[in-house]
Scaffold this active site. Structure first.
Site, mmCIF file in Angstrom:
data_model
loop_
_atom_site.group_PDB
_atom_site.id
_atom_site.type_symbol
_atom_site.label_atom_id
_atom_site.label_comp_id
_atom_site.label_asym_id
_atom_site.label_seq_id
_atom_site.Cartn_x
_atom_site.Cartn_y
_atom_site.Cartn_z
ATOM 1 N N SER A 41 -34.060 -30.733 -10.021
ATOM 2 C CA SER A 41 -33.153 -31.699 -9.413
ATOM 3 C C SER A 41 -31.749 -31.126 -9.191
ATOM 4 O O SER A 41 -31.048 -31.548 -8.268
ATOM 5 C CB SER A 41 -33.083 -32.967 -10.290
ATOM 6 O OG SER A 41 -32.711 -32.620 -11.608
ATOM 7 N N THR A 42 -31.340 -30.171 -10.020
ATOM 8 C CA THR A 42 -30.022 -29.555 -9.833
ATOM 9 C C THR A 42 -30.068 -28.594 -8.648
ATOM 10 O O THR A 42 -29.159 -28.570 -7.805
ATOM 11 C CB THR A 42 -29.569 -28.819 -11.122
ATOM 12 O OG1 THR A 42 -29.872 -29.638 -12.248
ATOM 13 C CG2 THR A 42 -28.088 -28.520 -11.097
ATOM 14 N N GLY B 179 -31.963 -23.701 -12.002
ATOM 15 C CA GLY B 179 -31.525 -24.577 -13.086
ATOM 16 C C GLY B 179 -32.071 -24.066 -14.413
ATOM 17 O O GLY B 179 -32.677 -22.991 -14.482
ATOM 18 N N ALA B 180 -31.851 -24.838 -15.474
ATOM 19 C CA ALA B 180 -32.413 -24.490 -16.791
ATOM 20 C C ALA B 180 -32.459 -25.760 -17.629
ATOM 21 O O ALA B 180 -31.784 -26.749 -17.318
ATOM 22 C CB ALA B 180 -31.566 -23.426 -17.484
ATOM 23 N N LYS C 154 -36.651 -22.493 -19.833
ATOM 24 C CA LYS C 154 -36.963 -23.041 -18.520
ATOM 25 C C LYS C 154 -38.414 -23.503 -18.491
ATOM 26 O O LYS C 154 -39.207 -23.123 -19.338
ATOM 27 C CB LYS C 154 -36.727 -21.989 -17.430
ATOM 28 C CG LYS C 154 -35.236 -21.740 -17.190
ATOM 29 C CD LYS C 154 -34.956 -20.797 -16.026
ATOM 30 C CE LYS C 154 -35.643 -21.110 -14.769
ATOM 31 N NZ LYS C 154 -35.425 -22.488 -14.267
ATOM 32 N N GLY D 130 -39.161 -26.979 -17.507
ATOM 33 C CA GLY D 130 -39.255 -28.440 -17.521
ATOM 34 C C GLY D 130 -39.991 -28.965 -16.291
ATOM 35 O O GLY D 130 -40.742 -29.936 -16.355
ATOM 36 N N GLU E 200 -40.537 -18.736 -11.379
ATOM 37 C CA GLU E 200 -39.084 -18.620 -11.580
ATOM 38 C C GLU E 200 -38.749 -17.296 -12.262
ATOM 39 O O GLU E 200 -37.762 -16.634 -11.905
ATOM 40 C CB GLU E 200 -38.573 -19.790 -12.424
ATOM 41 C CG GLU E 200 -38.563 -21.108 -11.659
ATOM 42 C CD GLU E 200 -38.248 -22.316 -12.517
ATOM 43 O OE1 GLU E 200 -37.787 -23.320 -11.960
ATOM 44 O OE2 GLU E 200 -38.473 -22.278 -13.746
HETATM 45 C C1 5RP Z 1 -38.331 -25.861 -13.595
HETATM 46 C C2 5RP Z 1 -37.104 -25.516 -14.336
HETATM 47 C C3 5RP Z 1 -35.860 -26.271 -13.970
HETATM 48 O O1 5RP Z 1 -34.913 -25.384 -13.516
HETATM 49 C C4 5RP Z 1 -35.352 -27.003 -15.191
HETATM 50 O O2 5RP Z 1 -36.383 -27.839 -15.670
HETATM 51 C C5 5RP Z 1 -34.114 -27.830 -14.883
HETATM 52 O O3 5RP Z 1 -34.440 -28.872 -14.004
HETATM 53 P P1 5RP Z 1 -33.379 -29.987 -13.583
HETATM 54 O O4 5RP Z 1 -32.355 -29.304 -12.764
HETATM 55 O O5 5RP Z 1 -34.197 -30.988 -12.815
HETATM 56 O O6 5RP Z 1 -32.813 -30.567 -14.848
HETATM 57 O O7 5RP Z 1 -37.060 -24.672 -15.176
HETATM 58 O O8 5RP Z 1 -39.425 -25.153 -14.078
#
Ligand code: 5RP
Length: 239
Positions: free
Chosen positions: A31-32, A86-87, A98, A100, A107
């Protein structure tokens, strides 16, 4: 827009300022990153820059295509100038958790193919100890996954949970694999050791601990202000 969303917007747009003409870019997932894609599409249209982008997930590819961002593959474009991702957690040694969004394998491959990596995070993801707030994602092959799960728990000193979707079926990654989300009761004491142990287990495709794959962290604090955490490499590169 919620406070959380606007903090993601702040870092997404800040990351786009590091993009310049003729760059080969890696596009992360989440989402970021979606805000970074918005900013990138605006920049391409406004400044008429040429970029070519490699995506880390189908989700990112779909959104990037919708925005008209030029897409390539890692096979066509094996060396990238900059990846923005993102992370879920970042510590002060630039180590990350990473996965999520379930895209950790691609990635990591894309980040490893990049000259530099910028990580964009909203508030609350900068932590003292990895794994203390977020479960560590690990991508595993479906074949024999119950056996892999036992090994991950015993050797990794954690409790792995198979990630599922609403129907109760396993979540399937873009690579056709499963995800274990692993709970460490007191966080991860030594990310390098845990990464090494988990990576050696048969059936594990990738571990969501990212080491030496982050040069600059752009974080938005509680008030939505931009905070930069730079490695020496990033300080020189982005001076
Ligand atoms: C996906 C990731 C994303 O970068 C991580 O989960 C952060 O996501 P968001 O920006 O939605 O919080 O590692 O595999």
């Amino acid at each position: 827009m919620s406070k959380e969303q606007s903090s993601k917007q702040v870092v997404g747009y800040a990351a786009a300022e590091y993009v310049s003409d003729n760059m080969r870019l890696g596009l992360g997932t989440g989402s970021t990153v979606a805000f970074f894609l918005d900013a990138l599409a605006e920049k391409i249209a406004k400044e008429k820059i040429n970029v070519v982008c490699v995506c880390t997930s189908q989700e990112t590819e779909d959104y990037a295509k919708k925005l008209g961002i030029p897409i390539s593959t890692l096979t066509e474009t094996p060396h990238l100038d900059l990846t923005v991702d993102g992370a879920d957690e970042v510590d002060e040694e630039f180590r990350l958790i990473k996965g999520g969004g379930g895209a950790l394998l691609r990635e990591k491959i894309v980040a490893a193919a990049s000259e530099s990596v910028i990580i964009i995070i909203g508030e609350g993801k900068y932590v003292d100890k990895l794994g203390s707030g977020f479960l560590l994602p690990i991508e595993v092959l479906p074949f024999g996954y119950a056996s892999t799960k036992t090994q991950v728990g015993q050797k990794g000193g954690c409790t792995p949970y198979l990630r599922t979707i609403e129907s109760g079926e396993p979540f399937i990654t873009d690579n056709g694999n499963y995800i274990f989300d692993c709970k460490f009761d007191d966080g991860i004491d030594n990310p390098e050791v845990t990464h090494s142990i988990l990576s050696q287990i048969a059936g594990v495709a990738e571990v969501g601990i990212f080491l030496n794959l982050c040069d600059l962290v752009l974080e938005a604090d509680a008030e939505g202000n931009l905070v930069k955490h730079s490695t020496d490499y990033a300080r020189n590169l982005f001076a």
